[in-house]
Motif scaffolding. Structure first.
Motif: not given
Length: 101
Positions: A82-100
């Motif tokens: 039995a193979s271990p269950p795959p880890p849950p996908p980690s949410p990709s960090p959203s890029p920081p908002p561009p600074s004005a």
């Protein structure tokens, strides 16, 4: 009067069956019932004959055990196939908002 006939001894369990010996005792006079109460599965003490004389208690039956096996203290590891269950996908960090600027 003639003596009464000896009471028939219980038949020995067949080798393919799964019954604890009613007459066997270890060197200390403990029978299968003692091992069933103090060492279910016969894993704590060395084998003083209980493995072959108490197949039901020790779980060494070649057929279905008469008693359910005792719950093991440690969880059973999964079988190697039995193979271990795959880890849950980690949410990709959203890029920081561009600074004005």
């Amino acid at each position: 009067p003639p003596p009464p006939p000896p009471s028939p001894s219980p038949p020995l369990p067949p080798t393919f069956g799964c019954a604890d010996s009613l007459s066997w005792e270890d060197a200390w006079g403990d029978g299968c019932d003692w091992y069933a109460e103090h060492d279910p599965g016969c894993t704590t003490y060395s084998d003083y004959g209980q493995q072959s004389n108490c197949p039901s208690t020790c779980g060494t039956c070649s057929s279905v055990p008469a008693l359910p096996p005792p719950p093991s203290a440690s969880p059973m590891p999964p079988p190697p196939s039995a193979s271990p269950p795959p880890p849950p996908p980690s949410p990709s960090p959203s890029p920081p908002p561009p600074s004005a600027s």
